[in-house]
Design an enzyme around this catalytic site. Sequence first.
Site, PDB file in Angstrom:
ATOM      1  N   GLY A 239       0.617  -0.399   1.367  1.00 42.46           N
ATOM      2  CA  GLY A 239       1.027  -0.446  -0.407  1.00 42.46           C
ATOM      3  C   GLY A 239       2.864  -0.704  -0.403  1.00 42.46           C
ATOM      4  O   GLY A 239       3.534   0.233  -1.078  1.00 42.46           O
ATOM      5  N   LYS A 240       3.505  -0.800  -0.015  1.00 40.54           N
ATOM      6  CA  LYS A 240       5.163  -1.642   0.074  1.00 40.54           C
ATOM      7  C   LYS A 240       4.933  -2.925  -0.897  1.00 40.54           C
ATOM      8  O   LYS A 240       5.935  -2.622  -1.705  1.00 40.54           O
ATOM      9  CB  LYS A 240       5.345  -1.918   1.520  1.00 40.54           C
ATOM     10  CG  LYS A 240       5.577  -1.165   2.895  1.00 40.54           C
ATOM     11  CD  LYS A 240       6.138  -1.706   3.955  1.00 40.54           C
ATOM     12  CE  LYS A 240       6.002  -2.572   4.680  1.00 40.54           C
ATOM     13  NZ  LYS A 240       4.218  -2.064   5.093  1.00 40.54           N
ATOM     14  N   HIS A 459     -22.847   4.074  29.350  1.00 41.49           N
ATOM     15  CA  HIS A 459     -21.523   4.166  29.065  1.00 41.49           C
ATOM     16  C   HIS A 459     -21.294   5.346  27.083  1.00 41.49           C
ATOM     17  O   HIS A 459     -20.342   5.772  27.319  1.00 41.49           O
ATOM     18  CB  HIS A 459     -21.149   2.130  28.650  1.00 41.49           C
ATOM     19  CG  HIS A 459     -19.841   2.670  28.282  1.00 41.49           C
ATOM     20  ND1 HIS A 459     -18.008   2.558  29.545  1.00 41.49           N
ATOM     21  CD2 HIS A 459     -18.823   2.722  27.214  1.00 41.49           C
ATOM     22  CE1 HIS A 459     -17.033   2.239  29.336  1.00 41.49           C
ATOM     23  NE2 HIS A 459     -17.752   2.851  27.945  1.00 41.49           N
ATOM     24  N   GLU A 460     -21.942   4.420  26.600  1.00 46.76           N
ATOM     25  CA  GLU A 460     -21.496   5.053  25.072  1.00 46.76           C
ATOM     26  C   GLU A 460     -21.943   6.686  24.912  1.00 46.76           C
ATOM     27  O   GLU A 460     -21.334   7.935  24.727  1.00 46.76           O
ATOM     28  CB  GLU A 460     -21.908   4.631  23.704  1.00 46.76           C
ATOM     29  CG  GLU A 460     -21.450   3.253  23.908  1.00 46.76           C
ATOM     30  CD  GLU A 460     -20.138   2.880  24.146  1.00 46.76           C
ATOM     31  OE1 GLU A 460     -19.579   4.089  23.188  1.00 46.76           O
ATOM     32  OE2 GLU A 460     -19.526   1.594  23.850  1.00 46.76           O
TER      33      GLU A 460
HETATM   34  P1  ADP Z   1       2.008  -3.912   2.282  1.00 46.90           P
HETATM   35  O1  ADP Z   1       3.407  -4.432   1.048  1.00 46.90           O
HETATM   36  O2  ADP Z   1       2.823  -2.551   3.230  1.00 46.90           O
HETATM   37  O3  ADP Z   1       1.338  -4.618   3.369  1.00 46.90           O
HETATM   38  P2  ADP Z   1       0.123  -3.974  -0.051  1.00 46.90           P
HETATM   39  O4  ADP Z   1       1.570  -3.293  -1.070  1.00 46.90           O
HETATM   40  O5  ADP Z   1       0.121  -5.586   0.190  1.00 46.90           O
HETATM   41  O6  ADP Z   1       1.137  -3.344   1.667  1.00 46.90           O
HETATM   42  O7  ADP Z   1      -0.963  -3.765   0.600  1.00 46.90           O
HETATM   43  C1  ADP Z   1      -1.781  -4.393   0.245  1.00 46.90           C
HETATM   44  C2  ADP Z   1      -2.799  -3.615  -1.364  1.00 46.90           C
HETATM   45  O8  ADP Z   1      -3.779  -2.685  -0.514  1.00 46.90           O
HETATM   46  C3  ADP Z   1      -3.137  -3.099  -2.169  1.00 46.90           C
HETATM   47  O9  ADP Z   1      -2.558  -4.071  -3.065  1.00 46.90           O
HETATM   48  C4  ADP Z   1      -3.657  -2.160  -3.072  1.00 46.90           C
HETATM   49  O10 ADP Z   1      -4.813  -2.738  -3.456  1.00 46.90           O
HETATM   50  C5  ADP Z   1      -3.774  -1.747  -1.271  1.00 46.90           C
HETATM   51  N1  ADP Z   1      -3.208  -0.672  -1.343  1.00 46.90           N
HETATM   52  C6  ADP Z   1      -1.697  -0.365  -0.421  1.00 46.90           C
HETATM   53  N2  ADP Z   1      -1.855   1.044   0.168  1.00 46.90           N
HETATM   54  C7  ADP Z   1      -1.904   1.501  -1.503  1.00 46.90           C
HETATM   55  C8  ADP Z   1      -1.985   3.241  -1.417  1.00 46.90           C
HETATM   56  N3  ADP Z   1      -0.334   3.132  -1.177  1.00 46.90           N
HETATM   57  N4  ADP Z   1      -2.176   2.749  -2.321  1.00 46.90           N
HETATM   58  C9  ADP Z   1      -3.447   1.821  -3.724  1.00 46.90           C
HETATM   59  N5  ADP Z   1      -3.109   1.151  -2.722  1.00 46.90           N
HETATM   60  C10 ADP Z   1      -2.562   0.836  -1.588  1.00 46.90           C
HETATM   61 ZN    ZN Z   2     -15.934   3.192  26.154  1.00 46.98          ZN
END
Ligand code: ADP
Ligand code: ZN
Length: 644
Positions: A239-240, A459-460
């Site tokens: 979510g960056k 295995h599992e």
């Molecule tokens: P990053 O930039 O870290 O790779 P993104 O912001 O592009 O991640 O995240 C992709 C999507 O995943 C967002 O558009 C959202 O829909 C969802 N997402 C990721 N993190 C969050 C969060 N903390 N809260 C809500 N949605 C999230």
């Molecule tokens: Zn295994």
Amino acid sequence: MDNNRKPIPPKKPDPEEEKKRREAMQRQVRFSLGYVITGLVVLWLFQEFILSPMLVQPAVQLPYSDFRQKLAEGQITNISIGETDIVGEMKNSDPTIKGATVRFDTVTVLGSDPKLVEDLQTAGVKYKFARPTSPAGALILSWILPLALLGGFWYFAYRRMSGAAGGGGLGGIFGVGKSKATEVKPADVGVTYKDVGGCDEAIAELQEIIQFLKTPEQFAKLGGRIPKGVLLVGPPGTGKTLLAKATAGEASVAFFETSGSAFVEMFVGVGAARVRDLFENARKAAPAIIFIDEIDAIGQSRANAMRIGGNDEREQTLNQLLAEIDGFKTGTSAPVIIMAATNRPEVLDQALLRAGRFDRQVAVGNPDLIGRLQILKIHSKGITLAPDFDLDRAARMTPGFSGADLANVMNEAALLAARRKAEAVEIKDFEEAIERVVAGLEKRTRVMNEQERTAVAYHESGHALVSALTPHGDPVSKISIVPRTRGALGYTMQMPTEDRYLLTADELYDRIAMMLGGRAAEKVIFDKISTGASDDIQRATELARRMVTEFGMSDLLGSVRYAGQQMQYLGGAIEDSSNVSPKTRETIDAEVQRIVTGQYERAQGLLQEHRPALERLTAQLLKCETVDGNAIKAALAGEERACS
Ligand code: ADP
Ligand code: ZN
């Protein structure tokens, strides 16, 4: 052979990034190929339609004897005598050709007809001798000149792009120097911190930025140092981008989004021009936030980078970026904040992280239980959930998932529910969606022979039983021997009761035993092992090594960190253990081996002791293909169960 989620993050280079890098490279190759092809076509058109008609005008071909006769008849009006031919004009006697005169061309050899000049003189024909045309002349006209023109044109475009003069018109002829950033107007940002789950700490740290964007004067008055750059550090999908955008939404400022790879081109100066263009646009729209995803694509340390496209280009781009950041006026009434995201802050050039640049680093990690619950709430807003859908339970089923994973699972669950024409999304849809996201789609068409199936089932079952028989094993929620597309032949899914960040040595020992349980079962039953266990072994060894070198859990070595710095080397991560003596390294290897073999033997012992339970669970698994956690208890209690 299983896909257990583990809270200890794996240290793997990110495949997404690799892909992006490859795509950027392909773009560069495509672009230059395009230019070469276009250039060749233009050259051909030039030669075919402009040069050729100019050089060789259509003319009547006359044999020399005919020429002599026409000359005698007084038809010839004027000629030019060359070394190998005579061209000229004669009176038109052909009614099908328009005009009073026609051009003709006669092949001859200069000096072969000594009487020619005399006859021309008496006939009163205007004549001249043509300057011998050197082959160099033709070459220059048809090749060198156009090529030089093409090159010059390119050089001109290139100069415009690299913007040596700076300032306006950077778009150049092809718009190559334009930044590829998308601009979002303040009113259209549309997300706020309400749309971001599980990032409370990051949000708290970003409050200052919002304050600054909203009231920069206030900020300057109090004497605080003006923030410029924020580096969001965390794995992909956490979510960056969302966080940066939501910050723009909270402060109601314009948002410019781009990615580091969008600056990387083959030609020196293009990236720098794009950086300049981006900042210019942002300053025009200020107050604004610029977000650069994957900044490592341009900000990688100058020392350890070897890349296609040359170092010059990236260095120029990076220098331009630094110059733009430094160029921000302090105390401005139209502030621009630059936010950037990376998963690998350690590879960034130190110059980027200096004070006054990206000096604020905000960690954005995978969400914890509460964070996952928040994110699931956010992403289930538009989805009809069954009344008994327990979001809390859903959050507990997804440790280690990123925000993007959760959004993906929720969406997949809705699709699955729709496919079975249900009124609402049930928890079982969610469960199946997890499996899909974790292990790829079910692939029932893949045929496994009976022997393979049996081996996988043992295995599992081995994994599951060892987990159940060790004091700290996480409860198993599901075992399956349905092959998955992503390479797993079967899997054991565990559901930790809580997120664990602190683990004791005993818990880690149990975990290693569980990882080796599959292999132990194969050894106990068949007295031989298959290749299917290689992933298990790798994970067990990795964990044991970290116990020894990072967690200080070996009595022999004590609480000293031996793990080296992770270094980026030619795109891969290697461990730099140069500060570990060869003797210590031997001890580490011996300790790792001791832990792994110890737990392997322990797992074998447990399974030998409970062999009837192992047989029962395997039979159950072969019968039903998929069983839940209760089947393990039943197998241990000696009960037969029907498939659910
Ligand atoms: P990053 O930039 O870290 O790779 P993104 O912001 O592009 O991640 O995240 C992709 C999507 O995943 C967002 O558009 C959202 O829909 C969802 N997402 C990721 N993190 C969050 C969060 N903390 N809260 C809500 N949605 C999230
Ligand atoms: Zn295994």
